[in-house]
Design a protein around this motif. Structure first.
Motif, PDB file in Angstrom:
ATOM      1  N   ASN A 180     -25.366   7.055 -15.787  1.00 24.74           N
ATOM      2  CA  ASN A 180     -25.010   6.693 -17.162  1.00 24.74           C
ATOM      3  C   ASN A 180     -25.929   5.600 -17.690  1.00 24.74           C
ATOM      4  O   ASN A 180     -26.360   5.635 -18.850  1.00 24.74           O
ATOM      5  N   GLY A 181     -26.224   4.610 -16.839  1.00 26.92           N
ATOM      6  CA  GLY A 181     -27.116   3.540 -17.245  1.00 26.92           C
ATOM      7  C   GLY A 181     -28.529   4.031 -17.510  1.00 26.92           C
ATOM      8  O   GLY A 181     -29.166   3.638 -18.499  1.00 26.92           O
ATOM      9  N   LEU A 182     -29.031   4.923 -16.653  1.00 26.90           N
ATOM     10  CA  LEU A 182     -30.377   5.464 -16.832  1.00 26.90           C
ATOM     11  C   LEU A 182     -30.470   6.296 -18.107  1.00 26.90           C
ATOM     12  O   LEU A 182     -31.475   6.243 -18.826  1.00 26.90           O
ATOM     13  N   SER A 183     -29.411   7.047 -18.392  1.00 27.21           N
ATOM     14  CA  SER A 183     -29.400   7.860 -19.601  1.00 27.21           C
ATOM     15  C   SER A 183     -29.444   6.970 -20.846  1.00 27.21           C
ATOM     16  O   SER A 183     -30.178   7.257 -21.809  1.00 27.21           O
ATOM     17  N   ALA A 184     -28.675   5.881 -20.838  1.00 21.47           N
ATOM     18  CA  ALA A 184     -28.675   4.957 -21.966  1.00 21.47           C
ATOM     19  C   ALA A 184     -30.036   4.284 -22.125  1.00 21.47           C
ATOM     20  O   ALA A 184     -30.511   4.079 -23.248  1.00 21.47           O
ATOM     21  N   LEU A 185     -30.651   3.930 -21.009  1.00 25.31           N
ATOM     22  CA  LEU A 185     -31.965   3.279 -21.060  1.00 25.31           C
ATOM     23  C   LEU A 185     -33.003   4.207 -21.671  1.00 25.31           C
ATOM     24  O   LEU A 185     -33.808   3.796 -22.515  1.00 25.31           O
ATOM     25  N   GLN A 186     -32.995   5.474 -21.245  1.00 24.64           N
ATOM     26  CA  GLN A 186     -33.979   6.435 -21.740  1.00 24.64           C
ATOM     27  C   GLN A 186     -33.844   6.683 -23.235  1.00 24.64           C
ATOM     28  O   GLN A 186     -34.839   6.943 -23.919  1.00 24.64           O
ATOM     29  N   SER A 187     -32.643   6.612 -23.765  1.00 26.10           N
ATOM     30  CA  SER A 187     -32.416   6.920 -25.175  1.00 26.10           C
ATOM     31  C   SER A 187     -32.568   5.704 -26.088  1.00 26.10           C
ATOM     32  O   SER A 187     -32.459   5.830 -27.306  1.00 26.10           O
ATOM     33  N   HIS A 188     -32.821   4.522 -25.538  1.00 27.77           N
ATOM     34  CA  HIS A 188     -32.956   3.321 -26.357  1.00 27.77           C
ATOM     35  C   HIS A 188     -34.205   3.420 -27.227  1.00 27.77           C
ATOM     36  O   HIS A 188     -35.267   3.862 -26.786  1.00 27.77           O
ATOM     37  N   GLU A 189     -34.088   2.986 -28.477  1.00 27.30           N
ATOM     38  CA  GLU A 189     -35.185   3.137 -29.430  1.00 27.30           C
ATOM     39  C   GLU A 189     -36.427   2.338 -29.063  1.00 27.30           C
ATOM     40  O   GLU A 189     -37.541   2.693 -29.487  1.00 27.30           O
ATOM     41  N   ASN A 190     -36.294   1.271 -28.301  1.00 27.44           N
ATOM     42  CA  ASN A 190     -37.453   0.459 -27.914  1.00 27.44           C
ATOM     43  C   ASN A 190     -38.022   0.838 -26.552  1.00 27.44           C
ATOM     44  O   ASN A 190     -38.956   0.192 -26.085  1.00 27.44           O
ATOM     45  N   MET A 191     -37.433   1.851 -25.902  1.00 26.58           N
ATOM     46  CA  MET A 191     -37.948   2.308 -24.618  1.00 26.58           C
ATOM     47  C   MET A 191     -38.850   3.515 -24.852  1.00 26.58           C
ATOM     48  O   MET A 191     -38.413   4.551 -25.345  1.00 26.58           O
ATOM     49  N   HIS A 192     -40.123   3.383 -24.507  1.00 23.83           N
ATOM     50  CA  HIS A 192     -41.085   4.445 -24.760  1.00 23.83           C
ATOM     51  C   HIS A 192     -41.123   5.482 -23.648  1.00 23.83           C
ATOM     52  O   HIS A 192     -41.341   6.665 -23.906  1.00 23.83           O
ATOM     53  N   ASP A 193     -40.908   5.053 -22.412  1.00 18.81           N
ATOM     54  CA  ASP A 193     -40.978   6.023 -21.311  1.00 18.81           C
ATOM     55  C   ASP A 193     -40.233   5.473 -20.101  1.00 18.81           C
ATOM     56  O   ASP A 193     -40.307   4.271 -19.808  1.00 18.81           O
ATOM     57  N   VAL A 194     -39.507   6.348 -19.420  1.00 21.56           N
ATOM     58  CA  VAL A 194     -38.823   6.010 -18.164  1.00 21.56           C
ATOM     59  C   VAL A 194     -39.159   7.085 -17.147  1.00 21.56           C
ATOM     60  O   VAL A 194     -38.852   8.262 -17.354  1.00 21.56           O
ATOM     61  N   ASP A 195     -39.794   6.708 -16.080  1.00 20.98           N
ATOM     62  CA  ASP A 195     -40.183   7.639 -15.018  1.00 20.98           C
ATOM     63  C   ASP A 195     -39.413   7.272 -13.748  1.00 20.98           C
ATOM     64  O   ASP A 195     -39.583   6.173 -13.213  1.00 20.98           O
ATOM     65  N   LEU A 196     -38.544   8.158 -13.294  1.00 18.61           N
ATOM     66  CA  LEU A 196     -37.751   7.913 -12.087  1.00 18.61           C
ATOM     67  C   LEU A 196     -38.618   8.164 -10.856  1.00 18.61           C
ATOM     68  O   LEU A 196     -39.027   9.294 -10.588  1.00 18.61           O
TER      69      LEU A 196
END
Length: 234
Positions: free
Chosen positions: A56-72
Motif C-alpha cells: 500500500n505504501g509503495l503504491s501511494a509513493l508511485q502515484s505521488h505527483e512529485n515522484m517521477h520514477d520508482v524502481d523496485l
C-alpha cells in the motif's frame, strides 16, 4: 563547517506524505542530485510491519505527483529496496541555493524527515533557516560547529565507526534492552547503583537469565570495540 540535524516536515515530499498516510518508514542508502533536471535520485530502504502495508505504501509513493520514477530492486516480507527519482522539493532548493549540502542519510517516518545538512559558514546556515521558516515546519534537533581536524577524523575513521554500528545491530532486542537498563541504572559504576537482582526483577526473569543476556551483549560489543581499535591503529 556548521552541521545541522533537522526534523523536517515538507509539504511537497512524496516520502513524507506516504509515511503520514501509511505504516511505512524510509531510509536513504544513497542519493545523488541532478542539477539540470532538478531531480533527486535515491536508493531507499522502506520498511513496514507486513507485506500488505508495504504494498500500500509503495503504491501511494508511485502515484505521488512529485515522484517521477520508482524502481523496485528487491522485496522480502515487509522490507524493500528502491531506486527513486523525485522532483526537487522547495526546502531542498532553498538549501542548495544557499550553498548547503547533505552530510548524512535521510530518515522518514510518521510524516516527518530527519535531515543532516552542512554549511561552510554560520551566516549561511542562519540565513537558510530563516528562509525555510516561511514555507516549512521544522525543528533544529542539533547544531554543531565541526572543525577541520574533526572532519578529517570522521572521514578517516568511518570504517571503525561502522564496525561499532554493526556491533549494535548484532544485539538481540533482549540483549540491547538489558545493556541499556544496566548502563542507565548504574550497574557498571563503582560502587554499583543496581545489581543483577534489580535487573532480573525489571525483566521478570531469573538472575542467571539476566546475567546470561548481559554477558552475551557485552561480549558482542567488546569484540566489535576491539575490531574498531584495530582499524583505528591501521
Amino acid at each position: 563547517m556548521i552541521d545541522l540535524a533537522m526534523d523536517m516536515e515538507q509539504y511537497d515530499c512524496p516520502f513524507i506524505d506516504t509515511t503520514a498516510d501509511h505504516d511505512v518508514e524510509f531510509a536513504a542508502a544513497h542519493w545523488e542530485f541532478h542539477p539540470v533536471a532538478e531531480e533527486l535520485e535515491c536508493r531507499m530502504v522502506v520498511e513496514s510491519p507486513d507485506r500488505g502495508a508495504l504494498d500500500n505504501g509503495l503504491s501511494a509513493l508511485q502515484s505521488h505527483e512529485n515522484m517521477h520514477d520508482v524502481d523496485l530492486l528487491a522485496k522480502q516480507e515487509g522490507v524493500a529496496h528502491l531506486k527513486t527519482v523525485m522532483a526537487e522539493t522547495d526546502a531542498m532548493g532553498t538549501i542548495r541555493d544557499n550553498d548547503g549540502y547533505i552530510t548524512g542519510p535521510f530518515y522518514i517516518a510518521d510524516g516527518s524527515e530527519t535531515w543532516h545538512v552542512g554549511f561552510d559558514q554560520a551566516s549561511k546556515a542562519d540565513g537558510t533557516l530563516s528562509e525555510l521558516e516561511r514555507d516549512n515546519e521544522f525543528d533544529v534537533v542539533e547544531r554543531d560547529e565541526v572543525t577541520l581536524p574533526q572532519m578529517n577524523d570522521v572521514v578517516q575513521n568511518a570504517a571503525a565507526a561502522m564496525t561499532l554500528v554493526d556491533g549494535c545491530r548484532e544485539l538481540s532486542d533482549v540483549e540491547r534492552q538489558t545493556l541499556e537498563s544496566a548502563a542507565s541504572g548504574g550497574y557498571f559504576e563503582s560502587p554499583r547503583q543496581t545489581n543483577l537482582g534489580d535487573l532480573a526483577e525489571e525483566f521478570d526473569v531469573s538472575k542467571p537469565a539476566v546475567s546470561k543476556n548481559l554477558r552475551r551483549g557485552e561480549r558482542k560489543m567488546v569484540e566489535r570495540v576491539v575490531d574498531a581499535l584495530s582499524e583505528l591503529d591501521d
